[in-house]
Scaffold this motif. Structure first.
Motif, short mmCIF file in Angstrom:
data_model
loop_
_atom_site.label_atom_id
_atom_site.label_comp_id
_atom_site.label_asym_id
_atom_site.label_seq_id
_atom_site.Cartn_x
_atom_site.Cartn_y
_atom_site.Cartn_z
N GLN A 198 15.27 -4.44 10.06
CA GLN A 198 16.69 -4.02 10.46
C GLN A 198 16.83 -4.87 11.61
O GLN A 198 18.12 -4.85 12.39
N VAL A 199 15.94 -5.63 12.23
CA VAL A 199 16.24 -6.41 13.44
C VAL A 199 15.80 -7.89 13.29
O VAL A 199 16.63 -8.57 13.87
N LEU A 200 14.65 -8.38 12.43
CA LEU A 200 14.55 -9.81 12.32
C LEU A 200 15.19 -10.37 11.08
O LEU A 200 15.49 -9.64 10.14
N PRO A 201 15.42 -11.57 11.11
CA PRO A 201 16.09 -12.20 9.89
C PRO A 201 15.01 -12.34 8.94
O PRO A 201 13.80 -12.30 9.13
N ARG A 202 15.15 -12.62 7.58
CA ARG A 202 14.29 -12.49 6.59
C ARG A 202 13.37 -13.65 6.70
O ARG A 202 12.14 -13.71 6.39
N PRO A 203 13.82 -14.92 7.29
CA PRO A 203 12.82 -16.01 7.30
C PRO A 203 11.56 -15.66 8.39
O PRO A 203 10.51 -16.06 7.92
N GLU A 204 12.01 -15.00 9.51
CA GLU A 204 10.91 -14.59 10.34
C GLU A 204 9.95 -13.49 9.56
O GLU A 204 8.81 -13.59 10.06
N LEU A 205 10.64 -12.46 9.02
CA LEU A 205 10.18 -11.57 8.39
C LEU A 205 9.05 -12.10 7.21
O LEU A 205 7.61 -11.64 7.18
N LYS A 206 9.35 -13.19 6.59
CA LYS A 206 8.38 -13.66 5.76
C LYS A 206 7.16 -14.21 6.37
O LYS A 206 6.00 -14.59 5.65
N ARG A 207 7.48 -15.09 7.25
CA ARG A 207 6.25 -15.79 7.82
C ARG A 207 5.35 -15.02 8.80
O ARG A 207 4.16 -15.76 9.47
N MET A 208 5.70 -13.68 9.15
CA MET A 208 5.02 -13.26 10.15
C MET A 208 4.43 -11.65 9.41
O MET A 208 5.18 -11.11 8.75
N ASP A 209 3.12 -11.56 9.73
CA ASP A 209 2.71 -9.87 9.49
C ASP A 209 3.67 -9.07 10.36
O ASP A 209 3.89 -9.48 11.54
N THR A 220 -1.43 -8.11 5.74
CA THR A 220 -1.56 -9.46 4.92
C THR A 220 -2.70 -9.70 4.37
O THR A 220 -2.97 -10.38 3.09
N THR A 221 -3.97 -9.27 5.10
CA THR A 221 -5.06 -9.55 4.43
C THR A 221 -5.02 -8.65 3.10
O THR A 221 -5.82 -9.27 2.09
N LEU A 222 -4.71 -7.58 2.94
CA LEU A 222 -4.94 -6.83 1.98
C LEU A 222 -3.98 -7.04 0.81
O LEU A 222 -4.11 -7.05 -0.41
N ASP A 223 -2.76 -7.23 1.13
CA ASP A 223 -1.73 -7.81 -0.02
C ASP A 223 -2.24 -9.15 -0.46
O ASP A 223 -2.02 -9.52 -1.69
N SER A 224 -2.74 -9.97 0.30
CA SER A 224 -3.02 -11.34 -0.28
C SER A 224 -4.53 -11.16 -1.07
O SER A 224 -4.63 -11.79 -2.23
N TRP A 225 -5.41 -10.22 -0.77
CA TRP A 225 -6.52 -10.01 -1.70
C TRP A 225 -5.93 -9.30 -3.15
O TRP A 225 -6.37 -9.78 -4.07
N ASP A 226 -4.86 -8.55 -3.01
CA ASP A 226 -4.30 -8.10 -4.18
C ASP A 226 -3.71 -8.97 -5.06
O ASP A 226 -3.72 -9.15 -6.13
N THR A 227 -3.05 -10.08 -4.20
CA THR A 227 -2.33 -11.24 -4.99
C THR A 227 -3.35 -11.86 -5.76
O THR A 227 -3.32 -12.42 -7.16
N LEU A 228 -4.65 -12.30 -5.08
CA LEU A 228 -5.40 -13.15 -5.69
C LEU A 228 -6.26 -12.53 -6.82
O LEU A 228 -6.64 -13.36 -8.01
N ARG A 229 -6.75 -11.01 -6.85
CA ARG A 229 -7.21 -10.44 -7.96
C ARG A 229 -6.29 -10.37 -9.33
O ARG A 229 -6.81 -10.58 -10.26
N HIS A 275 -0.98 1.55 6.36
CA HIS A 275 -1.16 1.18 5.01
C HIS A 275 -2.44 2.19 4.50
O HIS A 275 -3.48 2.56 5.14
N PRO A 276 -2.35 2.24 2.99
CA PRO A 276 -3.24 3.24 2.61
C PRO A 276 -4.32 3.12 2.91
O PRO A 276 -5.33 4.06 3.01
N MET A 277 -5.19 1.71 2.70
CA MET A 277 -6.51 1.71 3.04
C MET A 277 -7.07 2.17 4.57
O MET A 277 -8.05 2.83 4.58
N PRO A 278 -6.57 1.56 5.71
CA PRO A 278 -7.03 2.13 6.84
C PRO A 278 -6.70 3.77 7.07
O PRO A 278 -7.44 4.36 7.55
N ILE A 279 -5.53 4.20 6.47
CA ILE A 279 -5.27 5.65 6.59
C ILE A 279 -6.38 6.41 5.95
O ILE A 279 -6.85 7.15 6.39
N ALA A 280 -6.82 6.12 4.57
CA ALA A 280 -8.01 6.67 4.08
C ALA A 280 -9.38 6.30 4.80
O ALA A 280 -10.05 7.30 4.80
N ALA A 281 -9.45 5.39 5.11
CA ALA A 281 -10.71 5.04 6.12
C ALA A 281 -10.81 6.01 7.25
O ALA A 281 -11.87 6.56 7.78
N PHE A 282 -9.65 6.16 8.02
CA PHE A 282 -9.89 7.10 9.25
C PHE A 282 -9.72 8.59 8.94
O PHE A 282 -10.25 9.26 9.25
#
Length: 414
Positions: free
Chosen positions: A63-74, A114-123, A196-203
């Motif tokens: 709601q604050v940043l434009p889409r191009p900034e959202l796309k290039r930043m975690d 970004t780390t976990l989403d990219s790993w999902d994309t790779l797999r 994100h579900p992974m760190p929540i599950a870990a904590f």
């Protein structure tokens, strides 16, 4: 003989579970509101996670940043940039030699989305579908890199990582940059985006999260006998630090001084604080010595106080050990009861709260403390804010992190 520059705070910025800016966040904190809420997703059911709530951002970055900034930043960098823009504008967008402008923005965990989403994309889709910006997005220095690019800061861009003490340590390092003569102005703070579900599950697996799924707003209850863990939060806090001379020369509004800093390590355990509080005590004593402030001048402490069974009382005893009988007139606040635990962003946001407490002479409340622990040896501000005295007074902000990191900052009024 040259003197060490005095460091003042001239700008504040934040995006938090209580508000999309500092004003909204502070207003909600003084009102005793909770930023914890149920997740609007099926993570708990889909992944068999015991916790189904957290302190999510009040105003989503989208709601604050434009889409191009959202796309290039975690998200961790998105939050830092949002808070930086507010802090810089609040400081009056100072004219400063870019070679004398620094940035120190830390994250305890970094770009985990970004780390976990990219790993999902790779797999699922293969290497050709992994985004070329993945590494610049996931690296832990990504938030400070974007902040330094935003402002053209060339005196240095640093990302110290010390778990939940990261945001406070970033501010401490920013103070040192100015004191050492490397910079006149430093933008400093912390950010975190780990809902994100992974760190929540870990904590949850480590049994550090509250399990009050039926009462998210009442789940974070520091110093209450029924506390059962922290509430995970997200967001960022940024301050503009400036040498007093530079601020005076441009007629800047000054909120407070960061007068002293103390850092130590427990050398004890990867997650548990050292039981005697020795490291915490050393950090606070170092900060007071560095500031030249006497214990009698301390009127407020913003505690790390995460709402864990063991940690809260170790810190309380440590504060009493440092301040002695002078602790009797100290107003203790545990603001994670409202914001949740922003991890690497916590120390920075709580520094902002500490600065505002002195600036407005109001200690924010601690909520959800229905049954105070009888072992609490301090005066806890409960339910409603408390007025702080006039005159030259001081406050301490504590931040501690997994790995035994201890950071204490002494803030003084102007």
């Amino acid at each position: 003989m040259s003197t060490v520059p005095e460091v003042v705070v001239t700008g504040l910025g934040a995006t938090t579970p209580l508000g999309g800016d500092v004003a909204g966040t502070w207003r909600a904190a003084l009102a005793g509101e909770s930023g914890a809420r149920p997740f609007e997703n099926d993570w708990a059911e889909r992944y068999d996670i015991a916790v189904n709530f957290g302190a999510t951002l009040k105003v989503p970055a989208a709601q604050v940043l434009p889409r191009p900034e959202l796309k290039r930043m975690d998200p961790s960098a998105q939050y830092a940039v949002i808070a930086t823009r507010e802090a810089w504008a609040d400081a009056g967008s100072p004219e400063v030699d870019k070679d004398r402008l620094g940035a120190v923005v830390s994250s305890g965990i970094g770009g985990i989305w970004t780390t976990l989403d990219s790993w999902d994309t790779l797999r699922e889709k293969g290497g050709r579908r992994v985004l070329p910006m993945t590494v610049p997005m996931l690296m832990p220095n990504s938030p400070v890199a974007y902040v330094s690019l935003e402002l053209g800061a060339r005196a240095g861009a640093h990302a110290l990582v010390s778990a939940c003490a990261s945001g406070a340590e970033a501010i401490a390092y920013g103070v040192e940059m100015i004191r050492s003569g490397r910079a006149d102005v430093v933008v400093a703070g912390g950010t975190e985006a780990t809902i994100h579900p992974m760190p929540i599950a870990a904590f949850a697996a480590s049994r550090t999260l509250s399990l009050r799924n039926d009462d998210p707003a009442g789940a974070s209850r520091p110093y209450d006998v029924d506390r059962d863990g922290f509430v995970i939060g997200e967001g960022a806090g940024i301050v503009v630090l400036e040498s007093a001379e530079h601020a005076a020369a441009r007629g800047a509004r000054v909120y407070a001084r960061v007068a002293g800093l103390g850092l130590s390590a427990d050398g004890y355990h990867i997650t548990s604080p050292e039981p005697s509080g020795d490291g915490q005590i050393r950090a606070m004593r170092s900060a007071l010595a560095d500031s030249g402030v006497a214990a009698a001048d301390v009127v407020h402490v913003n505690a790390h106080a995460t709402s864990t069974v063991v940690g809260d009382l170790i810190e309380a005893r440590s504060i009493r050990g440092v301040l002695g009988d002078d602790a009797d007139h100290v107003a203790l606040s545990a603001t994670k009861s409202m914001t949740g635990h922003l991890l690497g962003g916590a120390g920075a946001l709580e520094t902002i709260f500490t600065v505002l407490a002195l600036h407005e002479r109001q200690a924010p409340p601690t909520i959800n403390v229905d049954n105070p622990d009888p072992e609490l040896v301090l005066d806890l501000v409960r339910g409603t804010p408390r007025a702080l005295p006039d005159g030259q007074v001081a406050a301490i902000n504590n931040s501690f992190g997994f790995g035994g990191h201890n950071v204490a900052l002494v803030v003084t009024s102007v």
